[in-house]
Design an enzyme around this catalytic site. Structure first.
Site, mmCIF file in Angstrom:
data_model
loop_
_atom_site.group_PDB
_atom_site.id
_atom_site.type_symbol
_atom_site.label_atom_id
_atom_site.label_comp_id
_atom_site.label_asym_id
_atom_site.label_seq_id
_atom_site.Cartn_x
_atom_site.Cartn_y
_atom_site.Cartn_z
ATOM 1 N N ASP A 17 0.853 -1.184 0.000
ATOM 2 C CA ASP A 17 0.000 0.000 0.000
ATOM 3 C C ASP A 17 0.890 1.235 0.000
ATOM 4 O O ASP A 17 1.803 1.359 0.825
ATOM 5 C CB ASP A 17 -0.908 0.020 1.231
ATOM 6 C CG ASP A 17 -1.956 -1.080 1.196
ATOM 7 O OD1 ASP A 17 -2.032 -1.811 0.187
ATOM 8 O OD2 ASP A 17 -2.709 -1.210 2.184
ATOM 9 N N ASP A 137 -15.759 -3.589 -0.998
ATOM 10 C CA ASP A 137 -15.276 -3.273 0.346
ATOM 11 C C ASP A 137 -16.491 -3.094 1.240
ATOM 12 O O ASP A 137 -17.321 -2.214 1.000
ATOM 13 C CB ASP A 137 -14.434 -2.003 0.313
ATOM 14 C CG ASP A 137 -13.240 -2.135 -0.630
ATOM 15 O OD1 ASP A 137 -12.801 -3.278 -0.871
ATOM 16 O OD2 ASP A 137 -12.757 -1.104 -1.122
#
Length: 247
Positions: A17, A137
């Site tokens: 990330d 998500d």
């Protein structure tokens, strides 16, 4: 030989990330919870050395709408060479999608755009096919968008729409599990697998090799892979150990 040893493998996606040009990990997607893990190219080279065939690369700055890490993404993809890159974060229009394609991503995850701009998402799915995955998500059964800062509709309603559009693959994250090392949401994954015959990649909560064993148990149901982040960075296990369990 046991049935487990002959079952299909679980594909692993070590995660990188990106925020401010660095490799970081968040807890439950909170922007101010980042822990810095240094140069993302070093991280990529480490995963490749340990046997990674895929890397899950996320531009958090683009996802949160506070900038982007275009140059770093190109560096990571160059360093990865023959390893597949699954790219996610801030891909919401033709321009950002074309940049991701030109950068050399093997797969591109749509998040917010697939939820907020369904017509565009359907056209992209039709145009690019297997190159496109959609990230689901989830908090409970409510989808999260804009870097997980906004609610974006009911999971099952959106999933039905994406099925009709011919989506090739889903990346499913329980936002409440992400970065917590509390184990994956097996029930959520199972429920989604019951409603699609498309491959699904699990994300969020993997904390131990036992979690990977549990996820591999869902492979016959249609689970294709699992994204692993904090467990690797914190040393809960190595990627070599994880690959051994998953394959």
């Amino acid at each position: 030989m046991s049935e487990f040893n002959t079952s299909p493998e679980l594909v692993l996606f070590p995660a990188i990330d990106l925020a401010g040009g660095k490799a970081v990990r968040l807890v439950q997607g909170e922007a101010d919870s980042a822990t810095n893990y240094g140069d993302p190219v070093d991280a990529a080279e480490d995963w490749i050395e340990q046997g990674a065939e895929w890397i899950h690369l996320v531009d958090l700055d683009a996802a949160f709408g506070r900038g982007e890490n275009r140059g770093v993404i190109k560096r990571v993809i160059r360093a990865a060479k023959h390893v597949n890159i699954e790219l996610s974060g801030g891909i919401r229009d033709d321009e950002s999608l074309e940049r991701a394609v030109e950068a050399g991503a093997s797969r591109i995850n749509l998040g917010t755009a697939a939820l907020e701009n369904p017509e565009w998402a359907a056209s992209v799915i039709a145009r690019y096919g297997e190159l496109i995955a959609v990230g689901l998500d989830v908090r409970g059964t409510t989808l999260a968008a804009r870097g997980w800062t906004r609610d974006a509709g009911d999971l099952w309603t959106v999933l039905e729409r994406l099925e009709e559009a011919g989506c090739a693959r889903y990346v499913v994250t329980d936002v409440t599990k992400d970065g917590t090392l509390q184990g994956p949401n097996l029930q959520l994954l199972s429920d989604i697998l019951d409603r699609t015959d498309r491959p699904v990649v699990a994300s969020g909560g993997v904390s131990s090799l036992d979690d990977l064993v549990a996820l591999r148990g869902l492979v016959p149901q249609g689970l294709e892979g699992a994204i692993i982040g904090k467990a690797l960075y914190s040393g809960a296990f190595t990627l070599v150990e994880a690959l051994d369990v998953s394959s």
